[in-house]
Scaffold this active site. Structure first.
Site, mmCIF file in Angstrom:
data_model
loop_
_atom_site.group_PDB
_atom_site.id
_atom_site.type_symbol
_atom_site.label_atom_id
_atom_site.label_comp_id
_atom_site.label_asym_id
_atom_site.label_seq_id
_atom_site.Cartn_x
_atom_site.Cartn_y
_atom_site.Cartn_z
ATOM 1 N N CYS A 236 8.041 4.377 2.380
ATOM 2 C CA CYS A 236 6.876 3.979 3.182
ATOM 3 C C CYS A 236 5.991 2.974 2.471
ATOM 4 O O CYS A 236 5.145 2.332 3.102
ATOM 5 C CB CYS A 236 6.065 5.210 3.571
ATOM 6 S SG CYS A 236 5.176 5.981 2.197
ATOM 7 N N HIS A 273 -11.219 10.573 0.897
ATOM 8 C CA HIS A 273 -10.048 10.330 1.736
ATOM 9 C C HIS A 273 -8.873 9.995 0.833
ATOM 10 O O HIS A 273 -8.937 9.085 0.001
ATOM 11 C CB HIS A 273 -10.327 9.152 2.681
ATOM 12 C CG HIS A 273 -9.110 8.671 3.418
ATOM 13 N ND1 HIS A 273 -8.540 9.365 4.446
ATOM 14 C CD2 HIS A 273 -8.351 7.549 3.242
ATOM 15 C CE1 HIS A 273 -7.485 8.697 4.893
ATOM 16 N NE2 HIS A 273 -7.353 7.594 4.171
ATOM 17 N N HIS A 276 -2.640 10.820 4.456
ATOM 18 C CA HIS A 276 -2.240 11.697 5.559
ATOM 19 C C HIS A 276 -1.013 12.509 5.153
ATOM 20 O O HIS A 276 -0.293 12.130 4.225
ATOM 21 C CB HIS A 276 -1.940 10.873 6.820
ATOM 22 C CG HIS A 276 -3.128 10.141 7.353
ATOM 23 N ND1 HIS A 276 -3.503 8.909 6.869
ATOM 24 C CD2 HIS A 276 -4.027 10.485 8.314
ATOM 25 C CE1 HIS A 276 -4.587 8.502 7.520
ATOM 26 N NE2 HIS A 276 -4.926 9.434 8.390
ATOM 27 N N ASP A 280 7.862 14.764 7.892
ATOM 28 C CA ASP A 280 9.157 14.092 7.746
ATOM 29 C C ASP A 280 9.585 13.980 6.284
ATOM 30 O O ASP A 280 10.325 13.074 5.914
ATOM 31 C CB ASP A 280 9.104 12.704 8.388
ATOM 32 C CG ASP A 280 8.011 11.809 7.803
ATOM 33 O OD1 ASP A 280 7.328 12.240 6.847
ATOM 34 O OD2 ASP A 280 7.826 10.683 8.298
ATOM 35 N N ARG A 289 5.473 15.373 3.789
ATOM 36 C CA ARG A 289 5.287 14.114 3.048
ATOM 37 C C ARG A 289 3.804 13.807 3.003
ATOM 38 O O ARG A 289 3.200 13.463 4.008
ATOM 39 C CB ARG A 289 6.047 12.963 3.709
ATOM 40 C CG ARG A 289 5.736 11.583 3.073
ATOM 41 C CD ARG A 289 6.625 10.489 3.644
ATOM 42 N NE ARG A 289 6.456 10.291 5.072
ATOM 43 C CZ ARG A 289 5.611 9.408 5.632
ATOM 44 N NH1 ARG A 289 4.842 8.653 4.854
ATOM 45 N NH2 ARG A 289 5.532 9.291 6.942
ATOM 46 N N CYS A 291 1.401 11.298 2.203
ATOM 47 C CA CYS A 291 1.363 9.844 2.042
ATOM 48 C C CYS A 291 -0.031 9.479 1.538
ATOM 49 O O CYS A 291 -1.014 9.552 2.287
ATOM 50 C CB CYS A 291 1.666 9.170 3.377
ATOM 51 S SG CYS A 291 1.770 7.375 3.293
#
Length: 321
Positions: A236, A273, A276, A280, A289, A291
Site C-alpha cells: 500500500c 491520528h 486506519h 485485509d 492491516r 495502515c
C-alpha cells in the site's frame, strides 16, 4: 544496567499454587529473582506437609529492580493471574494455603498496595479478598518446589503464563504535550498528520520500506505502539502492521470522510491520528492491516532501545518466529 544503578526490593505474593506464580513472575521485566515459600502462618517453621496445620500460604518471594519495574506495575501483573474475589481458592486448588495475599516488609509499600487494591475493587462488585499484611514467618519451600515448571515442563499450572508477555504500558508515563510544545517538537507534516488527520504520500514516507528490528512509538508522546516483528509488506505504500504491541495503546473511531467508511486509529495517550485499520491483512497473523502514517510514529532501532528506555520490549523483538 550496572550494579550501581540497581535498586533491589522485595514483595511476597500469594496466588494459589506457587509453581505457576513463580514461573509467571520470572517472566516479568525487572524481576531479578523468585523463590517459592510459605508465608504468614502461625509458626516460624513449617513444610509442605504441614502448611494446612501452620496456616501458611503458598507464597512467592519476588526480588525486583524498582528502577526497572515499579511496585504498582508489578502488582498489576499479579492481578492478571488471580481471581481477587475468591476466598481460599485459585484455579482448581482449595484451602487456606491457596489464599491470595500480598505481604510486605517495607511499611511504605502498604500504602501503595492498598491504593492498587482500591483501584482493582472498582472493577468488581464482589469484595476483594486479598490479604494485605506485613510479612511474618516466611519459610523457603523444599528444593523440589523451586523452579518446578522448568524442571517439569508439563507440570500442573493453574495460570496462563503467556499473560506475562503482554507488557503493561501505563499511559501516565506518556503524557501529551501542549499544542505549543507539539508545534515546536514536530515537523509541519508530523503536526498536520497527527493533529489534523492529514495523510502523507504513499511510497514517499520514512518507514514504508523499513524492516529493521526495533520498536515504533507515538511521535507525540513516545508511547510504544508497534513492533517490527508485526510489520509486513502490504503493497500500500505506508507502514503496515498486523497488531499493536498492546491492545490498550490505541483507540478507534469511525471515519466517513471522502465518502468512505473506515476505522481510524488514534494513539491512546497522545490522541494522535495514526492511520486506519482494515480487514485485509495476513490471515495467519490475525487478518488485520494497520495502515499507519510514518509521520505519526518514530522508529527506535533495536540497538538503541535500552538506552532510550524501551528495554523491556527487547525480548519480544528477539524472540524466534
Amino acid at each position: 544496567m550496572t550494579a550501581i544503578n540497581k535498586k533491589l526490593s522485595e514483595i511476597y505474593l500469594a496466588g494459589g499454587c506457587f509453581w505457576g506464580v513463580e514461573a509467571y513472575m520470572q517472566r516479568i521485566y525487572g524481576v531479578r529473582g523468585v523463590q517459592s515459600g510459605y508465608a504468614n502462618g502461625k509458626s516460624d517453621k513449617t513444610a509442605y506437609a504441614l502448611i494446612a496445620l501452620t496456616d501458611h500460604a503458598e507464597t512467592v518471594k519476588v526480588v525486583y529492580d524498582s528502577n526497572l519495574v515499579s511496585l504498582p506495575k508489578l502488582l498489576r501483573y499479579y492481578f492478571r493471574i488471580i481471581d481477587p474475589t475468591s476466598l481460599n481458592r485459585q484455579g482448581n486448588d482449595r484451602g487456606r494455603q491457596y489464599r491470595t495475599g500480598i505481604y510486605y516488609q517495607d511499611p511504605a509499600d502498604k500504602v501503595i498496595i492498598e491504593q492498587q487494591i482500591e483501584k482493582l475493587q472498582q472493577k468488581y462488585q464482589d469484595k476483594i479478598r486479598i490479604e494485605v499484611e506485613p510479612l511474618r514467618n516466611y519459610v523457603a519451600a523444599e528444593e523440589y518446589h523451586q523452579n518446578y515448571l522448568k524442571k517439569n515442563p508439563g507440570g500442573y499450572c493453574h495460570i496462563d503464563l503467556s499473560k506475562a508477555d503482554e507488557i503493561i504500558i501505563d499511559p501516565a508515563d506518556y503524557p501529551k504535550p501542549d499544542d505549543e510544545t507539539l508545534k515546536a517538537k514536530l515537523t509541519p507534516l508530523q503536526y498536520n498528520v497527527t493533529q489534523h488527520q492529514h495523510t502523507e504520500p504513499a511510497f514517499n514516507n520514512q518507514y514504508w520500506d523499513n524492516f529493521a528490528p526495533g520498536l515504533y512509538v507515538d511521535i507525540t508522546t513516545g508511547e510504544p505502539l508497534f513492533s517490527s516483528r508485526d510489520k509486513f509488506e502490504s503493497g500500500c505504500g505506508w507502514p503496515s502492521f498486523s497488531k499493536p504491541v498492546n491492545k490498550g495503546v490505541m483507540d478507534y473511531r469511525q471515519d466517513h470522510s471522502f465518502n468512505m467508511h473506515r476505522t481510524e486509529v488514534i494513539s491512546r495517550s497522545g490522541r494522535a491520528h495514526l492511520g486506519h485499520v482494515f480487514n485485509d491483512g495476513p490471515l495467519a497473523q490475525g487478518g488485520l492491516r494497520y495502515c499507519i502514517n510514518s509521520a505519526s510514529i518514530k522508529f527506535i532501532p533495536l540497538a538503541e532501545m535500552e538506552e532510550q528506555g524501551y528495554a523491556e520490549f527487547i525480548p519480544s523483538i528477539l524472540a524466534p518466529e
